[in-house]
Design a protein around this motif. Structure first.
Motif, PDB file in Angstrom:
ATOM      1  N   ARG A 360       0.764  -1.131   0.063  1.00 46.12           N
ATOM      2  CA  ARG A 360       0.142   0.116  -0.293  1.00 46.12           C
ATOM      3  C   ARG A 360       0.729   1.344  -0.163  1.00 46.12           C
ATOM      4  O   ARG A 360       2.129   1.269   0.257  1.00 46.12           O
ATOM      5  N   GLY A 362       1.222   5.568   1.565  1.00 45.84           N
ATOM      6  CA  GLY A 362       0.996   6.089   2.475  1.00 45.84           C
ATOM      7  C   GLY A 362       1.577   5.084   3.813  1.00 45.84           C
ATOM      8  O   GLY A 362       2.495   4.336   3.554  1.00 45.84           O
ATOM      9  N   GLY A 364       2.850   5.825   7.022  1.00 42.41           N
ATOM     10  CA  GLY A 364       3.697   6.098   7.757  1.00 42.41           C
ATOM     11  C   GLY A 364       3.060   7.123   9.062  1.00 42.41           C
ATOM     12  O   GLY A 364       1.488   7.379   9.058  1.00 42.41           O
ATOM     13  N   ASP A 426      -7.359   7.259   7.324  1.00 48.31           N
ATOM     14  CA  ASP A 426      -5.873   6.577   7.435  1.00 48.31           C
ATOM     15  C   ASP A 426      -4.770   7.458   8.297  1.00 48.31           C
ATOM     16  O   ASP A 426      -4.192   6.515   8.871  1.00 48.31           O
ATOM     17  N   ASN A 427      -5.204   8.523   8.420  1.00 52.29           N
ATOM     18  CA  ASN A 427      -4.043   9.251   9.747  1.00 52.29           C
ATOM     19  C   ASN A 427      -4.803  10.519   9.878  1.00 52.29           C
ATOM     20  O   ASN A 427      -5.911  10.770   9.548  1.00 52.29           O
ATOM     21  N   THR A 429      -4.232  13.537   8.955  1.00 46.60           N
ATOM     22  CA  THR A 429      -4.380  14.864   7.919  1.00 46.60           C
ATOM     23  C   THR A 429      -5.081  14.209   6.765  1.00 46.60           C
ATOM     24  O   THR A 429      -4.817  14.586   5.586  1.00 46.60           O
ATOM     25  N   THR A 430      -5.777  13.214   6.856  1.00 47.15           N
ATOM     26  CA  THR A 430      -6.244  12.664   5.267  1.00 47.15           C
ATOM     27  C   THR A 430      -7.795  12.513   5.409  1.00 47.15           C
ATOM     28  O   THR A 430      -8.413  12.444   6.626  1.00 47.15           O
ATOM     29  N   LEU A 432      -8.991   9.927   3.425  1.00 46.57           N
ATOM     30  CA  LEU A 432      -8.917   8.696   2.656  1.00 46.57           C
ATOM     31  C   LEU A 432      -9.489   7.754   3.777  1.00 46.57           C
ATOM     32  O   LEU A 432      -8.757   7.563   4.835  1.00 46.57           O
TER      33      LEU A 432
HETATM   34  C1  LIG Z   1      -1.857  10.118   5.066  1.00 45.18           C
HETATM   35  O1  LIG Z   1      -2.463   9.427   4.506  1.00 45.18           O
HETATM   36  C2  LIG Z   1      -2.556   9.631   3.025  1.00 45.18           C
HETATM   37  C3  LIG Z   1      -3.574   8.786   2.480  1.00 45.18           C
HETATM   38  O2  LIG Z   1      -3.134   7.344   2.791  1.00 45.18           O
HETATM   39  C4  LIG Z   1      -1.122   9.743   2.645  1.00 45.18           C
HETATM   40  O3  LIG Z   1      -1.110  10.159   1.432  1.00 45.18           O
HETATM   41  C5  LIG Z   1      -0.328  10.609   3.506  1.00 45.18           C
HETATM   42  O4  LIG Z   1       0.954  10.436   2.985  1.00 45.18           O
HETATM   43  C6  LIG Z   1      -0.497  10.102   5.052  1.00 45.18           C
HETATM   44  N1  LIG Z   1       0.232  11.243   5.704  1.00 45.18           N
HETATM   45  C7  LIG Z   1       1.297  10.747   6.441  1.00 45.18           C
HETATM   46  C8  LIG Z   1       2.113  11.883   7.250  1.00 45.18           C
HETATM   47  O5  LIG Z   1       1.807   9.707   6.484  1.00 45.18           O
END
Ligand SMILES: *[C@@H]1O[C@H](CO)[C@@H](O)[C@H](O)[C@H]1NC(C)=O
Ligand SMILES: *[C@@H]1O[C@H](CO)[C@@H](O)[C@H](O)[C@H]1NC(C)=O
Ligand SMILES: *[C@@H]1O[C@H](CO)[C@@H](O)[C@H](O)[C@H]1NC(C)=O
Ligand SMILES: *[C@@H]1O[C@H](CO)[C@@H](O)[C@H](O)[C@H]1NC(C)=O
Ligand SMILES: *[C@@H]1O[C@H](CO)[C@@H](O)[C@H](O)[C@H]1NC(C)=O
Ligand SMILES: *[C@@H]1O[C@H](CO)[C@@H](O)[C@H](O)[C@H]1NC(C)=O
Ligand SMILES: *[C@@H]1O[C@H](CO)[C@@H](O)[C@H](O)[C@H]1NC(C)=O
Ligand SMILES: *[C@@H]1O[C@H](CO)[C@@H](O)[C@H](O)[C@H]1NC(C)=O
Ligand SMILES: *[C@@H]1O[C@H](CO)[C@@H](O)[C@H](O)[C@H]1NC(C)=O
Ligand SMILES: *[C@@H]1O[C@H](CO)[C@@H](O)[C@H](O)[C@H]1NC(C)=O
Length: 662
Positions: A360, A362, A364, A426-427, A429-430, A432
Motif C-alpha cells: 500500500r 502512505g 507512516g 488513514d491518518n 491529516t487525510t 482517505l
Molecule cells: C496520510 O494518509 C494519506 C492517504 O493514505 C497519505 O497520502 C499521506 O502520505 C499520509 N500522511 C502521512 C503523514 O503519512
C-alpha cells in the motif's frame, strides 16, 4: 522421510470421505503428468501421447510444444530422450498463466522487468544423451501450469515420459490427506459448487507454498536469462513461504491469512513453526525489531510485519498448544512486544516508522492500519493470558499489555473515527478511508459498537466494482490479501449477504478467469482484472511477475469454516470452542469441520421450511458456546431448552443436535 516423521506430532485424524473430495485440487500422486497439449508449433507428431505418459512424441527441427498440467504444480521436470541428434539442444520454459506461454521465455520470478521476459529459459545443452533426464535442483520451478519444450535440432527429436516431481509438502506422502473439509451448494452463483471449490483452492494454494528448506529464490537475484531456487529459507524445514513461484520467502503478513487456511484444511503446522522460529532467531539483539521477511531476502523495517509475527505466534499457539516451543521463543517474543510498545508516544498512538508493508501507499506516522495491527498483536495476549501466564509466570506483564491495548483502542477511535463518513481515516491529516484499517478495525473489534461495525461494512462496499474492492490506499488495485480481511469483517458485522457477494465477485473472478491457473489463487490484479498488479508499485510493469499461487489470497477458506460453519476454537487445540453459524447469506445449508490434536470438530446445518437444524460433533472433554443464529423455540438433543439473554447455549463435547422452530 523418516527424519521428518520424527519431527511431526501424533497424526491428526483425517476428515471424513464424501462428495467434497472430488473438489480437492491436490494431485493423487507426487509424480504428475501433463493433462493436455496446450499448443504445438511446427511439425510435432504424437504430441497427445505425452498426455498422461502414453508414449513418445517426435519434434521436427525447430518445433515446440506447450504442455498443460491442468492445475498449478511445482517441482523438477523429468523426461526421456528416445532419439537425439548430436546437434540437438532443448530449452524448457515455464509459466503459471497461459498468457506467457512462450518458446523464448518463462514467466518472471527472479526479478520484475518491463520486457516481461527476465527469467528466460532453461537450456539442456547439446549433445543430449539418450535416456532419462531430470532437471538439476537449483533450477527448480516452484509454481507453473504450462511447460514449453523447444527442439533446437537439425534432426528429429523423440521424447517421452514428461513428468514433474512435486517438490512442495516434502514431508507428506498423500497430498490429499486433509484433516478438514467444507461443503455447501451456492444457489446464486453460476457454478453451484463454487464455495466448495474456493475452499479447496485456498487449501491447495497453501500446500504449494509449503516447501523444502533449501528451495528459496536466490538473493542477489539471478542474472537476466536465469533463475535459481536453491537458497536456504530459515532455521528448519519444511517451511511456509508466500508464493509457489515467488517470492519463495517467509512473509509473516501473508501468514496472517495462510496459517488459518492451513489450520482448517491440513493442520500442517510444523512449517509455520519453522517460519516463526526463523523470524525470532533473526530479531535485532539491540532493538528487539523483527525482520519483515525471512532469508535470503531478510527484508527489514516494517512495523506491521513485525506485529504479524506476534499475531502468527498467537495463531500457532492457539492451534497447536505447543508450550515447549512457546517457552523457547518467549524471551524474544516479549522483547518484540516491547519494541512496538515503545513506538507508542505521548499521543497514545504508535508512530509508524518502519514503513514497509503489504504494498500500500502512505502508511507512516500515526497511521490507522499500523495501530489496528498493533492492537491485535498486543490484545490477543489477553485471550491466552491464563495459559501463557500460568506457563510463563508472567501475569503482571500480561495485565500491563492488556491495559495498554485498552488505552490504544480508545485513542484509535478518538484519532481516526470520522462520524460523518461512518469509517476510519488513514491518518490525522487525510480524508482517505483505507480498506485495510477499516477491515481490521471491525475484525479485531476496535469498534465500540455494533452500529459502527455495520457502518464500516457499508462504507467498504462503496469501493467495489464487479471484480471486488478497488483499494483506496493502492489505486487501480484489487488485493485478495486485504479483501480476505474485509470478507471476515462483513461477517463480523453480521452482513452475511454482503460477505458472500464479495466472495463471489472477487474469488469468482480469480478462480475462473482464463488468465490464471484455475486451481490456486492469484496474488492480486488491477481494477479491470488484468495481471498488471502493482505495476507502478515495485513490480516494474511486469505482468509476468505476478504470482498465481499466493497463500495470502486464501481468506475464503478459513472464513467459510469460521463464519459459514461458524466453528472456531477459543483456547489451545480447541479445549474450548465457539459455534456461531452465519445463515443469513441465502445458503440452504453447509457442512464441514477440522481436526486438532484433541480430535474432530464438525458441524452440519440446514434451513428447511423456515426451520433450522444442526448437528455438532466435538471431542469428548471439550466445551463450547453455541450462539443460536435465529430466534424460535430451541430443541437440543430432542429436549426443549431455555436460552440465555445472549441467545447462547453451553454444550460439552460429544455429538449434539440443535433445532430451532419458528
Ligand atoms: C496520510 O494518509 C494519506 C492517504 O493514505 C497519505 O497520502 C499521506 O502520505 C499520509 N500522511 C502521512 C503523514 O503519512
Ligand atoms: C555428428 O554426427 C555426425 C554423423 O555421425 C558426425 O559426422 C559429426 O562429426 C558429429 N558432430 C559432432 C559435433 O559431434
Ligand atoms: C480467455 O478467454 C477469452 C474469451 O473466451 C479469449 O478471447 C482469450 O483468448 C482467452 N485467453 C487465454 C489466455 O486463453
Ligand atoms: C519415467 O519417469 C519417471 C518419473 O520421473 C521415472 O521414475 C521413470 O524411471 C521414467 N521411466 C523411464 C523408462 O525412464
Ligand atoms: C529484459 O529486461 C532485463 C532488465 O531490464 C534485461 O536485463 C534483459 O536482458 C531483458 N531481456 C531481454 C530478452 O531483452
Ligand atoms: C545455486 O545454484 C547455482 C547454480 O548451480 C550456484 O551458482 C549457486 O552457488 C547456488 N547457490 C547456493 C546457495 O547453493
Ligand atoms: C533470540 O534472540 C537472540 C538475539 O538477541 C538470538 O541469538 C537467539 O537465537 C534468539 N532465540 C531464539 C530461540 O530464536
Ligand atoms: C505500555 O505502553 C507504554 C507506552 O505508551 C510503554 O512505555 C510501556 O512499556 C508499555 N507497557 C508494556 C508492558 O509493554
Ligand atoms: C468488543 O468490544 C466491545 C467494547 O468496545 C466489548 O463490549 C465486546 O465484548 C468486544 N467483543 C469481543 C468479542 O471481544
Ligand atoms: C487494464 O488496466 C491496466 C493497468 O491499469 C492497463 O495497463 C490496461 O491497459 C487495462 N486493460 C484494458 C483492457 O483496459
Amino acid at each position: 522421510m523418516l527424519l521428518y516423521l520424527l519431527l511431526l506430532p501424533a497424526a491428526i485424524a483425517l476428515a471424513p470421505d464424501g462428495p467434497w473430495d472430488s473438489f480437492n485440487y491436490a494431485p493423487k500422486s507426487k509424480t504428475v503428468y501433463p493433462q493436455a497439449v496446450y499448443k504445438s508449433v511446427g511439425t510435432v507428431s504424437g504430441s497427445g501421447k505425452l498426455v498422461g505418459n502414453m508414449g513418445s512424441a517426435t519434434l521436427s527441427p525447430s518445433s515446440w510444444i506447450a504442455l498443460d498440467f491442468g492445475i498449478e504444480v511445482g517441482g523438477l521436470v523429468s523426461l526421456n530422450f528416445d532419439a537425439v541428434g548430436n546437434t540437438s539442444s532443448v530449452s524448457l520454459s515455464f509459466t503459471e498463466s497461459p498468457m506467457f506461454v512462450n518458446p523464448l521465455a518463462s514467466d518472471d520470478s527472479s526479478y520484475p522487468a518491463p520486457n516481461m521476459t527476465y527469467d528466460g529459459v532453461f537450456t539442456i545443452p547439446a549433445p543430449l544423451s539418450k535416456g532419462y533426464w531430470t532437471q538439476p535442483s537449483y533450477s527448480l520451478r516452484g509454481g507453473f501450469r504450462y511447460l514449453t519444450i523447444v527442439s533446437h535440432s537439425e534432426t528429429a527429436l523423440e521424447i517421452s515420459n514428461v513428468s514433474c516431481a512435486i517438490s512442495f509438502m516434502p514431508h507428506v506422502e498423500n497430498l490429499r490427506a486433509y484433516t478438514g473439509y467444507f461443503y455447501a451448494s451456492d444457489p446464486v452463483f453460476h457454478d453451484p459448487d463454487f464455495l466448495t471449490k474456493v475452499w479447496y483452492a485456498g487449501a491447495y494454494t497453501v500446500q504449494t507454498n509449503t516447501v523444502p528448506l533449501h528451495t528459496g529464490r536466490q538473493v542477489p537475484f539471478a542474472a537476466a536469462g536465469s533463475w535459481f531456487n536453491n537458497a536456504t529459507l530459515g532455521v528448519a524445514g519444511p517451511i511456509i513461504v508466500d508464493g509457489a513461484k515467488r517470492d519463495r520467502a517467509v512473509w509473516p503478513g501473508d501468514m496472517g491469512i495462510a496459517v488459518p487456511t492451513q489450520f482448517v484444511s491440513t493442520f500442517d503446522l510444523i512449517p509455520t513453526r519453522n517460519a516463526l522460529s526463523t523470524m525470532f532467531a533473526a530479531i535485532n539483539p539491540e532493538t528487539g525489531a523483527l525482520p519483515e521477511s525471512g532469508p535470503p531476502l531478510s527484508q527489514l523495517g516494517s512495523d506491521t510485519y513485525h506485529c504479524w509475527t506476534l499475531i502468527g505466534t498467537h495463531n500457532y499457539y492457539l492451534y497447536s498448544g505447543d508450550d515447549d516451543w512457546l517457552s523457547t521463543i518467549w524471551t524474544n517474543y516479549t522483547r518484540a512486544i516491547a519494541f512496538v510498545e515503545g513506538k507508542v508516544d505521548s499521543t497514545g498512538l504508535m508512530d509508524v516508522t518502519g514503513l514497509r508493508d503489504w504494498g500500500r501507499l502512505g502508511g507512516g506516522g500515526y497511521n490507522a492500519e499500523g495501530n489496528a495491527i498493533l492492537y491485535k498483536a498486543s490484545s490477543i495476549v489477553l485471550l491466552t493470558a491464563s495459559d501463557l501466564a500460568n506457563y510463563m509466570g508472567d501475569e503482571s506483564l500480561s495485565a500491563a499489555w492488556g491495559a495498554n491495548a485498552t488505552a490504544l483502542k480508545a485513542k484509535f477511535n478518538e484519532a481516526f473515527w470520522v462520524e460523518s463518513a461512518g469509517m476510519y481515516r488513514d491518518n490525522l491529516t487525510t480524508t482517505l478511508h483505507p480498506q485495510d484499517a477499516n477491515s481490521f478495525a471491525v475484525l479485531y473489534n476496535l469498534t465500540l459498537s455494533d452500529e459502527q461495525k455495520v457502518a464500516v461494512s457499508q462504507g467498504l462496499e462503496k469501493n467495489w466494482n464487479d471484480l471486488g474492492p478497488v483499494v483506496p490506499e493502492l489505486p487501480d488495485t484489487i488485493s485478495p490479501f486485504i479483501s480476505g480481511f474485509e470478507l471476515q469483517a462483513h461477517f463480523e458485522a453480521g452482513q452475511d449477504d454482503r460477505a458472500l457477494d464479495l466472495l463471489r465477485r472477487e474469488w469468482g473472478y480469480i478462480l475462473y478467469t482464463n488468465l490464471s491457473v484455475q486451481s490456486t489463487l492469484l496474488e492480486g490484479f488491477t481494477a479491470n482484472g488484468s495481471l498488471w498488479y502493482r505495476s507502478y508499485r515495485g513490480y516494474n510493469y511486469d505482468a509476468a511477475y505476478t504470482s498465481h499461487a499466493h497463500g495470502w489470497s486464501s481468506g475464503p477458506t478459513s472464513a467459510l469454516t469460521f463464519y459459514i460453519l461458524g466453528l472456531t476454537i477459543t483456547s489451545p487445540r480447541g479445549a474450548t470452542w465457539s459455534l456461531s453459524p452465519h445463515i443469513n447469506g441465502g445458503l440452504p445449508g453447509a457442512e464441514g469441520g477440522f481436526g486438532t490434536s484433541l480430535g474432530w470438530f464438525g458441524v452440519k446445518w440446514a434451513l428447511q421450511d423456515n426451520q433450522f437444524f444442526m448437528e455438532i460433533s466435538t471431542p469428548e472433554g471439550t466445551s463450547g458456546q453455541v450462539k443460536l443464529p435465529r430466534n424460535g423455540s430451541v430443541v437440543v438433543d430432542e429436549e426443549a431448552v431455555d436460552v440465555d439473554a445472549d441467545g447462547e447455549i453451553a454444550l460439552t463435547g460429544g455429538k449434539h443436535s440443535v433445532a430451532i422452530f419458528s
